[in-house]
Design an enzyme around this catalytic site. Structure first.
Site, PDB file in Angstrom:
ATOM      1  N   GLU A 284      31.246  -6.827  -6.494  1.00 10.34           N
ATOM      2  CA  GLU A 284      30.871  -7.774  -7.549  1.00 10.34           C
ATOM      3  C   GLU A 284      29.561  -8.475  -7.254  1.00 10.34           C
ATOM      4  OE1 GLU A 284      33.741 -10.683  -8.961  1.00 10.34           O
ATOM      5  OE2 GLU A 284      34.955  -9.079  -9.827  1.00 10.34           O
ATOM      6  N   HIS A 305      42.979  11.531   8.706  1.00 11.43           N
ATOM      7  CA  HIS A 305      43.711  12.713   8.241  1.00 11.43           C
ATOM      8  C   HIS A 305      43.674  12.802   6.721  1.00 11.43           C
ATOM      9  CE1 HIS A 305      45.359  13.224  12.337  1.00 11.43           C
ATOM     10  NE2 HIS A 305      45.152  11.915  12.364  1.00 11.43           N
ATOM     11  N   LYS A 417      36.274  -9.438 -19.753  1.00  7.41           N
ATOM     12  CA  LYS A 417      37.243 -10.522 -20.006  1.00  7.41           C
ATOM     13  C   LYS A 417      37.105 -11.004 -21.462  1.00  7.41           C
ATOM     14  CE  LYS A 417      37.628 -12.588 -15.375  1.00  7.41           C
ATOM     15  NZ  LYS A 417      37.436 -13.810 -14.599  1.00  7.41           N
TER      16      LYS A 417
HETATM   17  O1  PA5 Z   1      34.836 -13.205  -7.556  1.00  6.31           O
HETATM   18  C1  PA5 Z   1      34.939 -13.548  -8.729  1.00  6.31           C
HETATM   19  O2  PA5 Z   1      34.261 -14.460  -9.234  1.00  6.31           O
HETATM   20  C2  PA5 Z   1      35.933 -12.835  -9.626  1.00  6.31           C
HETATM   21  O3  PA5 Z   1      36.515 -11.750  -8.975  1.00  6.31           O
HETATM   22  C3  PA5 Z   1      37.029 -13.794 -10.062  1.00  6.31           C
HETATM   23  O4  PA5 Z   1      37.622 -14.355  -8.924  1.00  6.31           O
HETATM   24  C4  PA5 Z   1      38.105 -13.091 -10.900  1.00  6.31           C
HETATM   25  O5  PA5 Z   1      37.517 -12.458 -12.009  1.00  6.31           O
HETATM   26  C5  PA5 Z   1      39.138 -14.103 -11.363  1.00  6.31           C
HETATM   27  O6  PA5 Z   1      38.515 -15.122 -12.090  1.00  6.31           O
HETATM   28  P1  PA5 Z   1      39.146 -16.547 -12.205  1.00  6.31           P
HETATM   29  O7  PA5 Z   1      39.193 -17.149 -10.867  1.00  6.31           O
HETATM   30  O8  PA5 Z   1      38.222 -17.299 -13.129  1.00  6.31           O
HETATM   31  O9  PA5 Z   1      40.512 -16.375 -12.792  1.00  6.31           O
END
Ligand code: PA5
Length: 427
Positions: A284, A305, A417
């Site tokens: 990310e 393996h 989202k």
């Molecule tokens: O690292 C990040 O920002 C994302 O992976 C969020 O943690 C994930 O999308 C969940 O979002 P939220 O904490 O707003 O529910």
């Protein structure tokens, strides 16, 4: 923790020269540390030293729980649950099947999966006799992630059917500005906040990671101590003393040479979720604007393996990060059943055998010219995991600078989202 780079495929002078471009970044992080607080994007580095956060989390944990506690259900996804899960699995979770009577256990619920939810409901119905045996920790920075809200509603509903109003068994960890925060407050639900500029994948040293860890009886002070030690190293301007700068530079230089896959090969099954935490952190943070290294996770010996052949004999597009602990747990293998087959094994500890396998793998990689770094942990403990996590999060800051990407946003995750919310409203 030690970072070994002798076989990383890049000459030291080139690493040093490229690393010089990162000195202003280390200065910027240093300024963030000196200023304290959470105004800058990099300010997650201040979390491990934040005594107020630790105090608040401990207070909530002790007010809400006692020796009756059996299950902690953490509802969250991505950066909101992977950090706590990585620590829990390393310390306890990997043994939950073998050690079913050890409590409290954490159950992590992220995906909206009907099989999981109906089985969880059965467990709540059969195993929970009193609300004090359970705590639900809802974790969401935005407060509006569909999976998290849907799972929370289901679990709260299942518990209410049995016990009536269970809002005092819920703790919500969220941003102070989220609607989730406002609505939870109206219902009198206990809240813990995530500092302003700390986003999901950089939040493990905030209440996001600390509350589940403390509730599970893991030493949070040690976890934070590891992170603090590592922060000091990772703001050094000297690349040979700064593992985050060094590792980022090697990842980048290998990426430029076509090594677009970074496999994290963890030689301990209990660290698999730590590998997945890093996969999310790197995926990310770096994957944007058409750029990105693809992080993968392998487990030794299991995946020797499985993908071992591919990694050695397949396309030369990988840089491997081996992760291994120095610890020895003293379990030894004595042969008796089939002694003719066990030459070289008799009397060796299981760690000794694993070490020999690790050495064998490295020798093969060197011969086949597959580059690798080695991250050697002192042991598998909260402190070592804290060190590793702080190292990797700070590595992202340096890597983002080299690749010229903003490591703190995730525009395409937000896009999915948004689309999901729209589709659900239309249906
Ligand atoms: O690292 C990040 O920002 C994302 O992976 C969020 O943690 C994930 O999308 C969940 O979002 P939220 O904490 O707003 O529910």
């Amino acid at each position: 923790m030690e970072l070994k780079i002798d076989n990383a495929g890049i000459a030291r002078e080139i690493i040093k020269k490229t690393g010089e471009n990162l000195i202003p970044v280390s200065e910027q992080i240093n300024t963030v540390v000196l200023q304290g607080g959470y105004k800058a994007n990099e300010s997650f580095v201040n979390l491990p030293s934040d005594e107020e956060i630790l105090k608040e989390v401990k207070k909530v944990a002790s007010e809400k729980t006692d020796q009756n506690l059996k299950y902690i259900i953490v509802v969250g996804i991505g950066g909101s649950n992977l950090g706590a899960k990585a620590v829990y699995d390393a310390m306890h979770g990997h043994l939950d099947l073998l050690n079913p009577k050890r409590f409290p256990k954490i159950i992590f619920i992220d995906t909206n999966n009907s099989e999981t939810l109906s089985n969880l409901k059965n467990l709540l119905n059969t195993e929970i006799k009193d609300p004090s045996e359970i705590i639900i920790n809802v974790v969401s920075k935005s407060g509006n992630t569909v999976e998290t809200i849907a799972n929370t509603e289901f679990i709260a509903g299942a518990l209410s059917e049995k016990f009536g109003d269970i809002s005092d068994r819920i703790i919500v960890t969220t941003d102070e500005d989220s609607v989730l925060c406002k609505k939870s407050e109206e219902k009198g639900i206990t809240l813990l906040s995530i500092p302003e500029n700390v986003s999901g994948r950089y939040s493990v040293f905030s209440a996001v990671g600390l509350l589940p860890i403390i509730l599970a009886g893991i030493d949070a002070e040690e976890f934070l101590r590891g992170a603090k030690n590592m922060k000091t190293l990772c703001i050094s301007e000297n690349i040979s003393e700064n593992p985050a700068m060094l590792s980022a530079t090697i990842l980048f230089l290998n990426y430029e040479k076509g090594k677009t896959i970074n496999d994290n090969f963890l030689f301990h099954g209990e660290l698999e979720t730590l590998g997945k935490w890093y996969r999310q952190l790197m995926g990310e943070s770096i994957g944007k604007n058409g750029k990105g290294l693809t992080p993968t996770v392998s487990i030794g010996s299991t995946d020797l393996h499985s993908v071992g052949q591919l990694y050695i004999g397949g396309p030369k597009d990988k840089l491997i990060s081996f992760i291994k602990s120095k610890k020895s747990n003293g379990v030894s293998i004595s042969t008796g059943l089939l002694p003719e087959l066990a030459e070289g094994i008799n009397g060796k500890s299981s760690e000794g055998i694993s070490d020999a396998i690790f050495e064998g793998v490295k020798m093969t990689y060197i011969k086949k010219e597959v580059p690798f770094m080695e991250i050697i942990l002192d042991d598998i403990s909260p402190k070592s995991i804290g060190e590793f996590m702080q190292f990797k999060m700070m590595e992202m800051i340096y890597l983002g600078e080299l690749l010229e990407v903003n490591v703190f946003n995730q525009p395409d995750v937000e896009a999915y989202k948004e689309e999901t919310r729209r589709i659900l409203l239309e249906k």
